[in-house]
Design an enzyme around this catalytic site. Structure first.
Site, PDB file in Angstrom:
ATOM      1  CG  HIS A  74      -4.976  -3.388   0.210  1.00 32.09           C
ATOM      2  ND1 HIS A  74      -4.601  -2.710  -0.869  1.00 32.09           N
ATOM      3  CD2 HIS A  74      -4.503  -2.751   1.258  1.00 32.09           C
ATOM      4  CE1 HIS A  74      -4.003  -1.781  -0.516  1.00 32.09           C
ATOM      5  NE2 HIS A  74      -3.749  -1.712   0.783  1.00 32.09           N
ATOM      6  CB  SER A 102      -0.910  -0.120   1.044  1.00 28.48           C
ATOM      7  OG  SER A 102      -2.246   0.601   0.998  1.00 28.48           O
ATOM      8  CG  ASP A 142      -6.145  -3.578  -3.874  1.00 25.66           C
ATOM      9  OD1 ASP A 142      -7.007  -2.617  -3.203  1.00 25.66           O
ATOM     10  OD2 ASP A 142      -5.068  -3.333  -3.682  1.00 25.66           O
TER      11      ASP A 142
END
Length: 503
Positions: free
Chosen positions: A458, A181, A433
């Site tokens: 994710h 991320s 995601d």
């Protein structure tokens, strides 16, 4: 106030700067933080043994007027590390407590023995315990002025230099950066800015192109919608129709009371602001589900079943029901996310925070350099229409922090899509995601490679191995290890050293 004008600012968590009273718009929290915005109730997926250490960092790496320092926290695990032909896997910490990220990045622990690797998890400044000004770190923009990705990358660089100077055997070993991320963005940027310190980077679920107009502003919510529609077109259509149903049922105080009871809310809705927060909370839930649509039961943020979107969509089989019935179905769907354990007596729309992810720090970053445009149109996605409004974001940021965003700075600093001169970066993205829309999903060169995971949410590839992992993530991890082994071989080859066949 437009839906996405506060996007990367206040949505994150319920705490803002003291005295701030800015209303929130639907779907803001979930989009504004790169990590997952729900309160943390999970147990660690990894029970690794590590040492907790601290390193004295400069508050300002790029000026010469301020000599203040602070203690940066970092973790080291060296169970499988070998001085002879070993490596260092360096996690570029993101917006939260580094122990939480350490405990939820099982991939590094899984491959440590194979790569003879020392694991290092470095905490990002202004998060966890790494506070440059202690309790005053979030006092005002003057104290927050040193919270930037550039300063964080410089911290990582200085820490690596320190480790190589103080741990015998590390001085001539390759370092590989890893992150997910925002941490994945940092890993990629770290390799770009400090290629002499890290031989390569694994950037998982890293939306480095979710800036300016590099990708369409609606791609994020369109991906969320696609995840639900993939399970059942009636599911996404029911959610799309639920907004008008809620609006029609929220016209009077008695109807707000009915909604409060129907949705089993802990606190009754009393006015339009409460109703606004309710829709915000519901939107965030759908985004969260898309990000954590994992193939196994998971207690990452909330106790959830395997493939939770499929379970949620069981309650959205018919979009043509009455408004009241649609709200009843909505409650059943929300209950999957917030009460899968069956232990919650009511749903609390204010409980969206995790103590392990930093709210104030990220809200400042989202007002300065991490400016990501988002929008919805209600046609290509299942949300209410809202446009991207930079001016409103700027005004809100100035009111909140006394700063104005610089929406072009990230692309100026890190190159946007013009990054083909760099080498040795893996960009992995799960196609489930929502952040994949802002990520690198096609090979740029033979050393800037994209690994797409059709059944991945994710940064699923960074999670610990699980017997229920789909074959696509197993393949992704094997490719990632293959690339990392090649980087290690190349490093030692340049030194004129042979390494064992396992590389």
């Amino acid at each position: 106030m437009g839906l996405f004008s506060l996007l990367l600012l206040l949505l994150l968590l319920p705490l803002l700067a003291p005295g701030a009273a800015i209303p929130r718009s639907p779907a803001l929290r979930s989009l504004g933080r790169l990590h997952l915005p729900t309160r943390l109730t999970s147990h660690p997926t990894v029970a690794g043994n590590y040492s907790i250490l601290y390193f004295k960092q400069k508050v300002d790496h790029f000026g010469f007027d301020i000599n203040k320092t602070f203690k940066q926290r970092y973790l080291i695990a060296d169970k499988y590390w070998k001085k002879d032909g070993g490596s260092i896997l360096f996690y570029t910490g993101n917006e939260g407590d580094i122990i939480w990220f350490c405990n939820n990045t099982g991939f590094m622990w899984d491959v440590a023995e194979e790569l003879k690797a020392m694991l290092v998890f470095a905490e990002h400044r202004y998060y966890g315990e790494s506070l440059p000004f202690g309790a005053n770190s979030f006092k005002d923009s003057r104290h927050l002025n040193f919270l930037t990705s550039e300063q964080a990358l410089a911290d990582f660089a200085e820490l690596i230099k320190h480790l190589k100077q103080t741990i015998p055997g590390t001085e001539n070993q390759p370092v590989i950066a890893l992150g997910g991320s925002y941490g994945g963005m940092l890993a990629a940027w770290f390799r770009m800015k400090y290629p002499h310190l890290v031989v390569g980077a694994l950037a998982a679920s890293a939306p480095i192109w979710q800036f300016e107009d590099l990708v369409p502003c609606g791609i994020f919510m369109e991906t969320v919608t696609r995840d639900f529609k993939k399970t059942s077109p009636n599911c996404s259509e029911s959610i799309r129709r639920s907004w008008n149903a809620l609006n029609r049922l929220a016209t009077t105080s008695s109807s707000l009371q009915w909604l409060s009871v129907a949705l089993h809310l802990c606190s009754p809705l009393t006015d339009f602001h409460d109703f606004w927060m309710l829709k915000d909370w519901i939107s965030e839930t759908w985004v969260n589900l898309a990000m954590v649509d994992y193939p196994y039961e998971c207690n990452f943020l909330q106790p959830l079943p395997a493939w939770p979107i499929k379970v949620v969509c069981q309650y959205f089989k018919d979009p043509n029901v009455s408004d009241q019935q649609l709200v009843q179905n909505l409650f059943q769907a929300l209950n999957v996310y917030y009460n899968y354990s069956g232990q919650v007596k009511c749903l609390n729309i204010s409980e969206t925070a995790t103590s392990s992810l930093g709210s104030l720090g990220w809200s400042y970053q989202a007002c300065t350099e991490i400016i990501m445009p988002f929008c919805t149109n209600g046609v290509d996605d299942m949300f209410e229409p809202h446009s991207w409004n930079l001016k409103e974001l700027s005004d809100d940021c100035f009111e909140q922090w006394g700063v104005r965003p610089r929406p072009s700075w990230i692309t100026t600093q890190y190159g946007g899509k013009n990054i083909s001169s760099h080498r040795n970066i893996i960009f992995s993205n799960g196609e489930l995601d929502p952040w994949s829309g802002g990520g690198v999903t096609k090979n740029i060169t033979d050393t800037l490679v994209a690994i797409n995971i059709p059944d991945g949410a994710h940064h699923l590839d960074l999670r610990a191995s699980n017997p229920l992992d789909p074959k696509t993530v197993l393949l992704a991890r094997s490719l990632e290890v293959r690339y990392m082994k090649q980087w290690i071989r190349d490093f030692y080859a340049r030194q004129g050293k042979a390494v064992l066949n396992n590389f």
